[in-house]
Design a protein around this motif. Structure first.
Motif, PDB file in Angstrom:
ATOM      1  N   SER A 255      21.227  -3.965  18.557  1.00  0.00           N
ATOM      2  CA  SER A 255      20.921  -3.593  17.042  1.00  0.00           C
ATOM      3  C   SER A 255      20.701  -5.205  16.512  1.00  0.00           C
ATOM      4  N   GLN A 256      20.440  -5.241  14.903  1.00  0.00           N
ATOM      5  CA  GLN A 256      20.235  -6.381  14.692  1.00  0.00           C
ATOM      6  C   GLN A 256      21.418  -7.195  14.731  1.00  0.00           C
ATOM      7  N   ARG A 257      22.693  -6.638  14.777  1.00  0.00           N
ATOM      8  CA  ARG A 257      23.866  -7.545  15.124  1.00  0.00           C
ATOM      9  C   ARG A 257      23.765  -8.400  16.297  1.00  0.00           C
TER      10      ARG A 257
ATOM     11  N   ASP B 280      -6.941   1.880  14.279  1.00  0.00           N
ATOM     12  CA  ASP B 280      -8.229   2.371  13.728  1.00  0.00           C
ATOM     13  C   ASP B 280      -9.315   1.788  14.376  1.00  0.00           C
TER      14      ASP B 280
ATOM     15  N   ILE C  78      -4.197   5.740   2.743  1.00  0.00           N
ATOM     16  CA  ILE C  78      -3.204   4.680   2.696  1.00  0.00           C
ATOM     17  C   ILE C  78      -3.696   3.773   4.048  1.00  0.00           C
ATOM     18  N   LYS C  79      -4.398   2.471   3.563  1.00  0.00           N
ATOM     19  CA  LYS C  79      -4.740   2.061   4.916  1.00  0.00           C
ATOM     20  C   LYS C  79      -4.482   0.606   4.860  1.00  0.00           C
ATOM     21  N   ASN C  80      -4.698  -0.094   6.173  1.00  0.00           N
ATOM     22  CA  ASN C  80      -4.110  -1.591   6.355  1.00  0.00           C
ATOM     23  C   ASN C  80      -5.225  -2.333   5.889  1.00  0.00           C
TER      24      ASN C  80
ATOM     25  N   ASN D 135      12.312  10.747   8.247  1.00  0.00           N
ATOM     26  CA  ASN D 135      11.932  12.247   8.732  1.00  0.00           C
ATOM     27  C   ASN D 135      13.033  13.321   7.696  1.00  0.00           C
TER      28      ASN D 135
ATOM     29  N   LYS E 182      10.428  -0.129  18.478  1.00  0.00           N
ATOM     30  CA  LYS E 182      10.109   1.378  19.132  1.00  0.00           C
ATOM     31  C   LYS E 182       8.443   1.774  19.169  1.00  0.00           C
TER      32      LYS E 182
ATOM     33  N   ARG F   2      15.184   2.140  10.852  1.00  0.00           N
ATOM     34  CA  ARG F   2      14.530   2.144  12.122  1.00  0.00           C
ATOM     35  C   ARG F   2      14.489   3.362  13.161  1.00  0.00           C
ATOM     36  N   CYS F   3      15.420   4.264  12.587  1.00  0.00           N
ATOM     37  CA  CYS F   3      15.551   5.391  13.549  1.00  0.00           C
ATOM     38  C   CYS F   3      14.849   6.580  13.092  1.00  0.00           C
TER      39      CYS F   3
ATOM     40  N   THR G 262       1.018  -3.483  10.292  1.00  0.00           N
ATOM     41  CA  THR G 262      -0.402  -3.759  10.086  1.00  0.00           C
ATOM     42  C   THR G 262      -1.391  -3.623  11.277  1.00  0.00           C
TER      43      THR G 262
ATOM     44  N   GLU H 221      -1.599  -0.722  13.109  1.00  0.00           N
ATOM     45  CA  GLU H 221      -2.474   0.348  12.503  1.00  0.00           C
ATOM     46  C   GLU H 221      -3.930  -0.174  12.650  1.00  0.00           C
TER      47      GLU H 221
ATOM     48  N   SER I 296      24.745  -0.350  13.714  1.00  0.00           N
ATOM     49  CA  SER I 296      24.936  -1.740  13.372  1.00  0.00           C
ATOM     50  C   SER I 296      23.589  -2.397  13.197  1.00  0.00           C
ATOM     51  N   ASN I 297      22.511  -1.336  12.978  1.00  0.00           N
ATOM     52  CA  ASN I 297      21.380  -2.037  12.706  1.00  0.00           C
ATOM     53  C   ASN I 297      21.258  -2.527  11.195  1.00  0.00           C
TER      54      ASN I 297
ATOM     55  N   ARG J 264       0.818  -1.202   0.134  1.00  0.00           N
ATOM     56  CA  ARG J 264      -0.013   0.144   0.024  1.00  0.00           C
ATOM     57  C   ARG J 264       0.739   1.204  -0.083  1.00  0.00           C
TER      58      ARG J 264
END
Ligand code: SF4
Ligand code: SF4
Lengths: 320, 363
Positions: B32-34, B352, A81-83, A318, B227, A312-313, B345, B348, A291-292, A69
Motif C-alpha cells: 500500500s502507500q504505507r 485511443d 471526456i478525452k485525454n 463503483n 492495477k 485505488r480499489c 492520460t 487512455e 492502509s492505502n 477534464r
C-alpha cells in the motif's frame, strides 16, 4: 437555427473554451488563466460565452479535455471526456490533414505526437522536466527582465550564435550568467535559450521517433517566434503554426463531441448555461478502508453525489 | 518458525506451500502507500523501485512477527542478485534479526537449492515435501488458467468490477484446499463462476488484445502498477502478461528435458535484439514484444521500474522492434508517483491510438 459544439480544455495553467459550428469552424473562443481554480474559471468562461451566444443557437454536443477534464466534464455534462493527446491530434489533423509530427509546448508540460495517415501512431509527454516547457522561458524572461512577449522578436535580432547548456533549468541559469559575462548580448542569450529549449524538447520527447514533415507546432509557446525559428533550425524544415495554436485542445474536444453526437445520434448531456448557477461541490476525503489511505474526490451537485474517483480499489467509484 | 515472503501476484501459492510444510505463515500485507513510503524511506535513494517496495513489504512482515523471509534470488549482472544482502543489511541496521532463505534456479546451484529445501523441510519426510511441491505446482497451474480467463472476460463484463470480485473469491477458495481433489473442486467451481459472469457480445474484429511486459515485480504486482490489468480491462481490452507463476516455475525448476516452456522460445525471439545476458528481464521483454507482434496483438504496455538498468536497455531497443512487428508499445516508468493522472492520460491515449489504428482514424 445554428448548431454548435462546445469544447473545454482545462489545464493547470489555462482554461480554454471554444465553440465550433458543424463545419468545424471556430465561432467563439476564450482563453483564461486557471489560477488553480478550474471550476471557477470554467463557470466564468461559460457565463461569458452565454452572453456572446446567438439567440437562435443550440449546443448539440460538449467535449472536455485537459487535466481537469473529469471534473469539468461532470459539471457541464460533457458527451465526450478525452485525454489531451487525442484531443490535440484530432484538432491538428482537422486543420493540417497531412500532418506527420505535432510539437506541442504548453506552460507546464509538452508533448510530441506522431501521425500517419491521420492516425496517432506514437506519442510522448513530458510532465516532469521544466526545461522542456514554457515555464522555462517564463523563468528566464524574469531573470533577464524582458517581458516574455518580446522574447521572440528579440531572439530574431541576434547576430551571433551562443550555445547555452539547457539540460536543466538550474544549469541553464548559471550558464546564462556566464555567457552574459563573456559579452554576449541579451538578444543572443535569448536566442541561445530558445535553442536550448528546443534541443531539450527534441532529446526528451523525440528520442527513438521518426520526425517527418509536415511539422505543426502548437500550444501557448508557439506564439514565440524565437522558438519557432529554433525548431526550424534544429530540424531543418519549415514548421507550421495553426491559427488557433493555443486552443487546439479545446477545438479537438469539440470536434470529438461532434463526431460522437453525429455517430451515436444521442441528445447532448449538456446541462445548459444555467447549470453554472447550480451548487457544485467537489470535496476530498481520506478513505480509511485500508492502509492505502486514498484521497477520494467526491463531487456533489445540488447535494446529490454525481461522481467519485481517486480510490485505488474502486469501492467508491463503483458504488454509484 | 514464522515465515513470510515478498508480496507479489497470487501470493496464496507461496503461503500454501509453506503451510503444507507445517510452518506458521505471516502473510505480508498487500503493498500500500504505507509499504511504499516505508520502503522508500529505508532504501538507498538510487535503488531500483522493486527493491524499495519489497523493503517496505519486509518491514511490514517483520512488524507482523515474521522471523524468516523466503525469497527468490535474481540472476545476473543487475541488482536483483544483491537484493537479499541489501535487505538484510538494512533490516539489521534497523535492529531486526531475521533469517533469509533465498532460492535460485536449482540448475545454477543445486547444493544451495538442496540446503534451502532442507531448511524448509524441517521434520517433514521427503515424500511429504514432494507431495506438497506437486500439489502447489498443480494449484499454480490451475490458478493461472483461471487468471487468464479473468483477464479476457474483464474486458466485456456488464457490471464493472464483477470479474475482479469473483477472482478474489476464487483465490479465497484456493486458500483452503489441502489435497488434489479439493484443488480440482475449487478449479471447477471457479470456472463455473467465471462462465456465469454476464458479458457483452463483442464482434471479433472489435476486440482489443494488449500484452504487458517488463520487469517481473512491476508486471506481477497490481498494487504498484496502477492495477494495469484492471485498468486496461475496464477500457475494454483483453490482457496477457509476460509473466505467470507457472511459467516461472517451469522455467526455473523443471529439468530441461521436460522443460519445453514458452519462455525458452521467447528468449530466443529476443536474442536478435539483445544477444547477451544483461540481467533482469530485458531479454524476455523484447522477446515477448516480438511474440505479441507475431500473434497479432494490438499493442504492448512496457512497465519499467524507475532505476532499472536492464529495462532501460530494452526501452532503447523497443522502437526498432515496434517498427519491425508493426505493434505500438507504450513504456511507463513505475515509481512511487505512478498513480498520477499523467500516466492515466498516457494509457487512455494509447488505447485511443490502438483503436484508431484499427478503425483507420484518430478517435
Ligand atoms: S479507497 Fe480502497 S484502496 Fe483506497 S484506502 Fe479506501 S479501501 Fe483502501
Ligand atoms: S531487473 Fe531492474 S528492477 Fe529488477 S532488480 Fe534488476 S535493476 Fe532492479
Amino acid at each position: 437555427m445554428k448548431e454548435f459544439f462546445l469544447g473545454i480544455d482545462v489545464g493547470s495553467v489555462s482554461t480554454n473554451i471554444v465553440l465550433i459550428d458543424k463545419e468545424g469552424e471556430v465561432f467563439y473562443s476564450a482563453y483564461t488563466r486557471t489560477n488553480g481554480q478550474p471550476l471557477e474559471s470554467v463557470k466564468k468562461g461559460i457565463k461569458e460565452l452565454h452572453k456572446a451566444f446567438p439567440k437562435d443557437g443550440r449546443i448539440r454536443g460538449v467535449g472536455s479535455t485537459g487535466s481537469g477534464r473529469q471534473l469539468i466534464g461532470t459539471m457541464v455534462g460533457a458527451d465526450v471526456i478525452k485525454n489531451e493527446i487525442t484531443a490535440h491530434a484530432t484538432a491538428t489533423a482537422h486543420v493540417v490533414p497531412d500532418v506527420k509530427t505535432i510539437f506541442e509546448i504548453g506552460g507546464q508540460d509538452s508533448k510530441i505526437i506522431i501521425i500517419e495517415n491521420q492516425m496517432v501512431v506514437d506519442f510522448a509527454m513530458n510532465t516532469v522536466c521544466a526545461a522542456g516547457t514554457g515555464s522555462f522561458l517564463d523563468h528566464q524572461s524574469e531573470r533577464l527582465g524582458i517581458p516574455i512577449e518580446e522574447f521572440g522578436d528579440l531572439a530574431l535580432t541576434a547576430e551571433r550564435d551562443v550555445r547555452i547548456a539547457g539540460r536543466c533549468t538550474v544549469f541553464a541559469e548559471s550558464d546564462m550568467i556566464a555567457k552574459q559575462q563573456f559579452g554576449f548580448s541579451k538578444a543572443e542569450i535569448i536566442k541561445g535559450l530558445c535553442e536550448a529549449l528546443v534541443r531539450n524538447y527534441i532529446n526528451n520527447l523525440g528520442r527513438g521517433k521518426k520526425l517527418e514533415a509536415p511539422f505543426v507546432f502548437q500550444g501557448g509557446v508557439a506564439a514565440n517566434k524565437g522558438i519557432k525559428s529554433a525548431f526550424e533550425k534544429e530540424i531543418n524544415h519549415e514548421v507550421i503554426i495553426p491559427k488557433h495554436h493555443n486552443i487546439m485542445g479545446a477545438i479537438g474536444a469539440a470536434i470529438l463531441a461532434r463526431e460522437y453526437v453525429e455517430e451515436s445520434n444521442c441528445p447532448t448531456k449538456f446541462r445548459g448555461f444555467e447549470a453554472t448557477d447550480l451548487s457544485f461541490e467537489p470535496s476530498a476525503f481520506e478513505c480509511g478502508g485500508c492502509s492505502n489511505k486514498c484521497e477520494v474526490i467526491k463531487v456533489e451537485m445540488e447535494k446529490q453525489v454525481v461522481a467519485m474517483w481517486g480510490d485505488r480499489c474502486g469501492k467508491w467509484a463503483n458504488s454509484l | 518458525m514464522k515465515v513470510s515472503f515478498p508480496y507479489m501476484g497470487t501470493t496464496i501459492v507461496y503461503k500454501k506451500l509453506l503451510e503444507l510444510l507445517g510452518h506458521e505463515v505471516i502473510m505480508p500485507p498487500k503493498p500500500s502507500q504505507r509499504t511504499i513510503n516505508l520502503g522508500v524511506k529505508y532504501s538507498p535513494e538510487f535503488a531500483c523501485f522493486p527493491l524499495k517496495v519489497i523493503m517496505g513489504s519486509y518491514i511490514e512482515a517483520l512488524e507482523a512477527g515474521a522471523e524468516v523471509l523466503v525469497t527468490s534470488g535474481g540472476h545476473g549482472p543487475c541488482r536483483a542478485g544483491f537484493y537479499e544482502q541489501v535487505h538484510r543489511r538494512i533490516l539489521e541496521e534497523k535492529g531486526h534479526t531475521v533469517d533469509f532463505i533465498v532460492f535460485n534456479s536449482m540448475f545454477r546451484d543445486f547444493k544451495q537449492f538442496y540446503s534451502n529445501i532442507k531448511k524448509l523441510k524441517d521434520k517433514n519426510s521427503w515424500l511429504k515435501v514432494i507431495k506438497s511441491l506437486w500439489l502447489v505446482y498443480l494449484m499454480i497451474n490451475k490458478l493461472d488458467i483461471l487468471e487468464k480467463e479473468v483477464q479476457r472476460i474483464r474486458a466485456y463484463e456488464v457490471k464493472r468490477g464483477e470479474t475482479t470480485k469473483v477472482w478474489e473469491s476464487i483465490q479465497k477458495d484456493f486458500d483452503t484446499v489441502r489435497n488434489k481433489v479439493q484443488v480440482m473442486a475449487a478449479y471447477d467451481k471457479g470456472r463455473k463462476r467465471l462462465a456465469d459472469i454476464k458479458t457483452y457480445e463483442v464482434k471479433e474484429d472489435r476486440k482489443l488484445r494488449i500484452g504487458i511486459v517488463g520487469e517481473i515485480y512491476v508486471v506481477m504486482e497490481a498494487s504498484i502498477n496502477m492495477k494495469m490489468e484492471e485498468l486496461l480491462g475496464n477500457m475494454g481490452a483483453e490482457v496477457e502478461r509476460s509473466q505467470y507463476l507457472s511459467q516461472w516455475v517451469a522455467y526455473n525448476a523443471l529439468p530441461s528435458f521436460i522443460n519445453k516452456t514458452h519462455e525458452v522460445d521467447i528468449i530466443k525471439a529476443g536474442e536478435p535484439f539483445i544477444p547477451i545476458n544483461i540481467g533482469g528481464h530485458a531479454k524476455q521483454t523484447v522477446g515477448h514484444i516480438a511474440d505479441y507482434g507475431e500473434r497479432g496483438f494490438d499493442g504492448v504496455i512496457h512497465l519499467m521500474p524507475f532505476g532499472c538498468l536492464p529495462e532501460l536497455v530494452s526501452q532503447s531497443i523497443i522502437p526498432k522492434i515496434s517498427q519491425q512487428y508493426d505493434i505500438p508499445v507504450l513504456t511507463l516508468s513505475i515509481d512511487e508517483q505512478t498513480g498520477t493522472a499523467n500516466n492515466l492520460t498516457r494509457v487512455e491515449a494509447f488505447i485511443d491510438l490502438i483503436r484508431g489504428k484499427r478503425m483507420k482514424k484518430i478517435s
